[in-house]
Design a protein around this motif. Structure first.
Motif, mmCIF file in Angstrom:
data_model
loop_
_atom_site.group_PDB
_atom_site.id
_atom_site.type_symbol
_atom_site.label_atom_id
_atom_site.label_comp_id
_atom_site.label_asym_id
_atom_site.label_seq_id
_atom_site.Cartn_x
_atom_site.Cartn_y
_atom_site.Cartn_z
ATOM 1 N N PRO A 11 14.459 -28.524 -25.349
ATOM 2 C CA PRO A 11 14.426 -29.540 -26.401
ATOM 3 C C PRO A 11 15.683 -29.518 -27.276
ATOM 4 C CG PRO A 11 12.287 -28.485 -26.229
ATOM 5 C CD PRO A 11 13.220 -27.725 -25.326
ATOM 6 N N GLN A 12 16.223 -30.704 -27.541
ATOM 7 C CA GLN A 12 17.422 -30.888 -28.368
ATOM 8 C C GLN A 12 18.639 -30.123 -27.841
ATOM 9 O OE1 GLN A 12 14.422 -29.892 -30.481
ATOM 10 N NE2 GLN A 12 13.975 -32.022 -30.057
ATOM 11 N N GLU A 13 18.698 -29.954 -26.532
ATOM 12 C CA GLU A 13 19.867 -29.313 -25.926
ATOM 13 C C GLU A 13 20.677 -30.385 -25.199
ATOM 14 O OE1 GLU A 13 22.682 -27.548 -25.433
ATOM 15 O OE2 GLU A 13 21.275 -25.953 -25.997
ATOM 16 N N TYR A 14 21.867 -30.671 -25.693
ATOM 17 C CA TYR A 14 22.691 -31.753 -25.163
ATOM 18 C C TYR A 14 23.927 -31.242 -24.434
ATOM 19 C CZ TYR A 14 19.779 -34.086 -28.632
ATOM 20 O OH TYR A 14 18.703 -34.531 -29.367
ATOM 21 N N GLY A 38 22.962 -37.863 -15.147
ATOM 22 C CA GLY A 38 22.698 -37.818 -16.591
ATOM 23 C C GLY A 38 23.016 -36.495 -17.245
ATOM 24 N N ALA A 39 23.553 -35.518 -16.493
ATOM 25 C CA ALA A 39 23.781 -34.182 -17.051
ATOM 26 C C ALA A 39 24.732 -34.205 -18.239
ATOM 27 C CB ALA A 39 24.312 -33.239 -15.977
ATOM 28 N N GLY A 40 25.708 -35.115 -18.232
ATOM 29 C CA GLY A 40 26.707 -35.122 -19.289
ATOM 30 C C GLY A 40 26.512 -36.180 -20.354
ATOM 31 N N ILE A 71 24.334 -21.809 -9.384
ATOM 32 C CA ILE A 71 23.804 -22.720 -10.404
ATOM 33 C C ILE A 71 24.459 -22.372 -11.738
ATOM 34 C CG2 ILE A 71 21.758 -23.530 -11.628
ATOM 35 C CD1 ILE A 71 21.691 -24.296 -8.716
ATOM 36 N N VAL A 72 25.145 -23.323 -12.338
ATOM 37 C CA VAL A 72 25.821 -23.121 -13.619
ATOM 38 C C VAL A 72 25.099 -23.931 -14.687
ATOM 39 C CG1 VAL A 72 27.965 -23.376 -14.905
ATOM 40 C CG2 VAL A 72 28.030 -22.713 -12.490
ATOM 41 N N LYS A 73 24.570 -23.233 -15.689
ATOM 42 C CA LYS A 73 23.819 -23.869 -16.763
ATOM 43 C C LYS A 73 24.380 -23.445 -18.117
ATOM 44 C CE LYS A 73 19.365 -23.594 -16.828
ATOM 45 N NZ LYS A 73 19.278 -24.861 -17.623
ATOM 46 N N VAL A 74 23.692 -23.881 -19.161
ATOM 47 C CA VAL A 74 24.007 -23.455 -20.522
ATOM 48 C C VAL A 74 22.918 -22.522 -21.023
ATOM 49 C CG1 VAL A 74 24.464 -24.159 -22.896
ATOM 50 C CG2 VAL A 74 25.238 -25.601 -21.003
ATOM 51 N N LYS A 75 21.682 -23.000 -21.053
ATOM 52 C CA LYS A 75 20.567 -22.222 -21.582
ATOM 53 C C LYS A 75 19.717 -21.642 -20.460
ATOM 54 C CE LYS A 75 19.611 -21.486 -25.159
ATOM 55 N NZ LYS A 75 20.021 -20.271 -25.909
ATOM 56 N N GLU A 76 18.865 -20.697 -20.867
ATOM 57 C CA GLU A 76 17.973 -20.049 -19.911
ATOM 58 C C GLU A 76 17.084 -21.088 -19.234
ATOM 59 O OE1 GLU A 76 15.723 -20.572 -23.659
ATOM 60 O OE2 GLU A 76 17.725 -19.792 -23.203
ATOM 61 N N PRO A 77 16.740 -20.869 -17.957
ATOM 62 C CA PRO A 77 15.895 -21.843 -17.260
ATOM 63 C C PRO A 77 14.480 -21.855 -17.823
ATOM 64 C CG PRO A 77 16.234 -19.903 -15.894
ATOM 65 C CD PRO A 77 17.129 -19.747 -17.096
ATOM 66 N N LEU A 78 13.899 -23.043 -17.875
ATOM 67 C CA LEU A 78 12.501 -23.206 -18.253
ATOM 68 C C LEU A 78 11.651 -23.109 -16.990
ATOM 69 C CD1 LEU A 78 12.747 -26.037 -20.953
ATOM 70 C CD2 LEU A 78 12.809 -23.552 -21.238
ATOM 71 N N PRO A 79 10.313 -23.014 -17.141
ATOM 72 C CA PRO A 79 9.462 -22.826 -15.956
ATOM 73 C C PRO A 79 9.677 -23.856 -14.850
ATOM 74 C CG PRO A 79 8.192 -22.391 -17.936
ATOM 75 C CD PRO A 79 9.534 -22.888 -18.393
ATOM 76 N N GLU A 80 10.001 -25.110 -15.237
ATOM 77 C CA GLU A 80 10.240 -26.137 -14.228
ATOM 78 C C GLU A 80 11.443 -25.801 -13.359
ATOM 79 O OE1 GLU A 80 9.735 -28.525 -18.092
ATOM 80 O OE2 GLU A 80 9.727 -26.385 -17.572
ATOM 81 N N ASN A 300 19.124 -22.422 -30.386
ATOM 82 C CA ASN A 300 20.301 -22.926 -29.675
ATOM 83 C C ASN A 300 21.169 -23.705 -30.661
ATOM 84 O OD1 ASN A 300 18.338 -25.013 -29.800
ATOM 85 N ND2 ASN A 300 19.299 -26.111 -28.110
ATOM 86 N N MET A 301 21.637 -23.021 -31.684
ATOM 87 C CA MET A 301 22.407 -23.662 -32.746
ATOM 88 C C MET A 301 23.575 -24.510 -32.226
ATOM 89 S SD MET A 301 22.461 -20.754 -35.736
ATOM 90 C CE MET A 301 23.545 -21.719 -36.796
ATOM 91 N N PRO A 302 24.407 -24.000 -31.290
ATOM 92 C CA PRO A 302 25.554 -24.806 -30.859
ATOM 93 C C PRO A 302 25.180 -26.116 -30.177
ATOM 94 C CG PRO A 302 25.906 -22.497 -30.321
ATOM 95 C CD PRO A 302 24.471 -22.644 -30.722
ATOM 96 N N GLY A 303 23.923 -26.262 -29.750
ATOM 97 C CA GLY A 303 23.498 -27.491 -29.089
ATOM 98 C C GLY A 303 23.600 -28.714 -29.970
ATOM 99 N N ILE A 304 23.614 -28.521 -31.285
ATOM 100 C CA ILE A 304 23.663 -29.664 -32.191
ATOM 101 C C ILE A 304 25.073 -30.249 -32.270
ATOM 102 C CG2 ILE A 304 24.190 -28.505 -34.372
ATOM 103 C CD1 ILE A 304 21.402 -31.100 -33.839
ATOM 104 N N VAL A 305 26.077 -29.470 -31.895
ATOM 105 C CA VAL A 305 27.458 -29.976 -31.786
ATOM 106 C C VAL A 305 27.860 -29.831 -30.320
ATOM 107 C CG1 VAL A 305 28.188 -29.679 -34.166
ATOM 108 C CG2 VAL A 305 28.276 -27.724 -32.638
ATOM 109 N N ALA A 306 27.145 -30.562 -29.479
ATOM 110 C CA ALA A 306 27.174 -30.348 -28.039
ATOM 111 C C ALA A 306 28.534 -30.621 -27.412
ATOM 112 C CB ALA A 306 26.106 -31.220 -27.374
ATOM 113 N N LYS A 307 29.256 -31.590 -27.934
ATOM 114 C CA LYS A 307 30.543 -31.926 -27.317
ATOM 115 C C LYS A 307 31.539 -30.794 -27.516
ATOM 116 C CE LYS A 307 33.628 -35.806 -26.593
ATOM 117 N NZ LYS A 307 33.805 -37.257 -26.791
ATOM 118 N N THR A 308 31.708 -30.360 -28.755
ATOM 119 C CA THR A 308 32.592 -29.226 -29.027
ATOM 120 C C THR A 308 32.167 -28.014 -28.211
ATOM 121 O OG1 THR A 308 33.098 -29.971 -31.270
ATOM 122 C CG2 THR A 308 33.392 -27.632 -30.817
ATOM 123 N N SER A 309 30.863 -27.735 -28.203
ATOM 124 C CA SER A 309 30.347 -26.537 -27.539
ATOM 125 C C SER A 309 30.551 -26.581 -26.029
ATOM 126 C CB SER A 309 28.867 -26.360 -27.862
ATOM 127 O OG SER A 309 28.669 -26.183 -29.242
#
Length: 375
Positions: A11-14, A38-40, A71-80, A300-309
Motif C-alpha cells: 500500500p502507498q508504494e510507488y 504499469g510498474a513505473g 527478480i528485482v524489487k523495492v519492498k519485501e514480497p507480499l503473500p501474493e 516505507n517512508m521513501p515511497g512517498i517521494v517515489a521518483k527521487t527514491s
C-alpha cells in the motif's frame, strides 16, 4: 540472464525496482528484461519508455516471475508474490526479515535465494544499497516532524524554525549514521536546535568537525536520554543494527517525560522499531497518538517521494544487478561483501543476525551457495 521487474503492490508504494536507464544497461549487455505493465506509472514512467529501453512488458506479475531468473524489487514480497517464487529465483530487494518471521518462513519454503539490499556491505563497513534510502528517510523524518508538530495533527503547536523572539523546536536524534546525519542536516536547515546522540566517539567527533556548534553531540546512555526528553519537541529514532532487530532506546515509561503533543519518528520501524511504543503505520494514516505523544512510524517512508527514491535506488543497485545478471550466484561467492546480502537460500537462513533475531538455525551462505563437489 532473464531479469524481472514486477510492479510494487505494498500500500502507498510507488517506487520501482529499476528505471529505464538501468534496463538499457542490462539489455546492452545482452540480458533479457521483463517489466510488469504499469510498474513505473507511480513515478511517471510509461510502459513505452521501458519498451524503448529494450524491456519486454508483460501484462501480469505471474508472467514476470515465470520468465525471470532474477527478480528485482523495492519492498519485501507480499503473500501474493511469495507464492510465485521458486528455487530457480534470485530475489533482490529490501527484506527486513528480523522483524517478520512469517515472511521469512514463506520465503524459506520457496527455496529461492533472497538477497537483502539492507545487509550488503562494502570494505568500509558501510551499507551501500541502504544508504540512499536512509538519506531520503532521514531528510523526510524532519519534514514529517514539522507537520506533526502542528496542532491540527495532534502536535503541541510549535513551529520547527521558530521566529525572532520565540525559540525554535528542540530535536533529539538517536543515532549518528546516515539517517541521523541527514535528519540533522535538514533540521539545522529549518532552524531547529539539534542534539545528536551516538555510542561511537569517532562518529561524534566527525560530526562535530563537520557541523561545529550547529549540532550538540552527546554520547548515548539511557540516563542522558531520560535527562533530555523533558526538553524535547521531536525525537528521531535512527539506530540500525544491520540485519537484526533495532534496539529499544525509549521505553513506555519514558513517554511520561515528554510533553503532550511531542513527536516521535521511528525510522527503524522496518527492523521492529527503536521505541517500545512503536507500531508500523502507512502513508494514508501515518500517525497515532499514544500517551499524548504523536508517533510517526511509516514502514516505507521513501515511497512517498517515489521518483527521487527510485532513481537513487537504481543508481546504487545497478552494479550489483549487473553482477548477478552476468555471473549469477558466482557474483556472490566471489565477493564477501555482496555475500553478506544473502539472507536466505535453499530453504536455509544464511544471515546470522536474521537467524539470531528469529531464533532460527544459521547456515553460512558460502557453504549453501557453493555447488556440491562432483564425484
Amino acid at each position: 540472464m532473464r531479469v524481472g521487474i514486477p510492479k510494487e503492490i505494498k500500500p502507498q508504494e510507488y517506487r520501482v525496482g529499476l528505471t529505464p536507464a538501468g534496463v538499457r544497461e542490462l539489455v546492452s549487455a545482452e540480458h533479457d528484461v521483463y517489466v510488469q505493465a504499469g510498474a513505473g506509472l507511480g513515478i511517471g514512467i510509461s510502459d513505452e519508455q521501458y519498451q524503448r529501453s529494450g524491456a519486454v512488458v508483460l501484462p501480469s506479475v505471474e508472467e514476470v516471475f515465470e520468465e525471470a531468473e532474477l527478480i528485482v524489487k523495492v519492498k519485501e514480497p507480499l503473500p501474493e508474490e511469495t507464492g510465485l517464487l521458486q528455487k530457480k529465483h534470485m530475489l533482490f530487494t529490501f527484506l527486513h526479515l528480523a522483524a517478520n518471521k512469517a515472511l521469512t518462513e514463506q520465503l524459506l519454503a520457496s527455496e529461492a535465494t533472497c538477497i537483502a539490499y539492507e545487509t550488503v556491505t562494502d570494505p568500509t563497513g558501510a551499507l551501500p544499497l541502504l544508504s540512499p534510502m536512509s538519506e531520503v528517510a532521514g531528510r523526510l523524518s524532519i519534514q514529517a516532524s514539522a507537520t506533526c508538530l502542528e496542532k491540527n495533527q495532534g502536535g503541541k503547536g510549535v513551529l520547527m524554525a521558530g521566529i525572532p523572539g520565540v525559540a525554535p523546536a528542540n530535536v533529539l536524534i538517536l543515532g549518528g549514521g546516515v539517517v541521523g546525519l541527514n535528519a540533522a542536516r535538514v533540521a539545522i536547515g529549518m532552524g531547529a536546535r539539534v542534539t545528536l546522540m551516538d555510542k561511537s566517539l569517532p562518529r561524534l567527533r566527525g560530526i562535530d568537525e563537520l557541523y561545529g556548534p550547529s549540532i550538540t553531540c552527546l554520547y548515548s546512555t539511557q540516563e542522558t536520554i531520560e535527562r533530555l526528553l523533558p526538553s524535547m519537541d521531536v525525537v528521531i529514532g535512527a539506530v540500525l543494527v544491520p540485519g537484526a532487530s533495532a534496539p529499544k532506546l525509549i521505553n513506555e515509561e519514558d513517554l511520561d517525560l515528554l510533553d503532550e503533543g511531542s513527536v516521535m519518528v521511528d525510522v527503524a520501524i522496518d527492523q521492529g522499531g527503536c521505541f517500545a511504543s512503536s507500531r508500523p503505520t502507512t502513508h494514508d494514516k501515518p500517525t497515532y497518538i499514544h500517551k499524548g505523544v504523536v508517533h510517526y512510524c511509516v514502514a516505507n517512508m521513501p515511497g512517498i517521494v517515489a521518483k527521487t527514491s527510485s532513481f537513487a535506488l537504481t543508481d546504487a543497485t545497478l552494479p550489483y544487478i549487473q553482477a548477478l545478471a552476468g555471473r549469477g550466484k558466482r557474483a556472490l561467492l566471489e565477493d564477501a561483501y555482496f555475500l553478506s546480502g544473502v539472507n536466505l537460500s535453499e530453504g536455509e537462513v544464511t544471515h546470522r543476525a536474521v537467524a539470531d533475531s528469529l531464533g532460527m538455525k544459521y547456515s553460512h551462505p558460502g557453504q549453501v551457495l557453493r555447488p556440491a563437489p562432483s564425484r
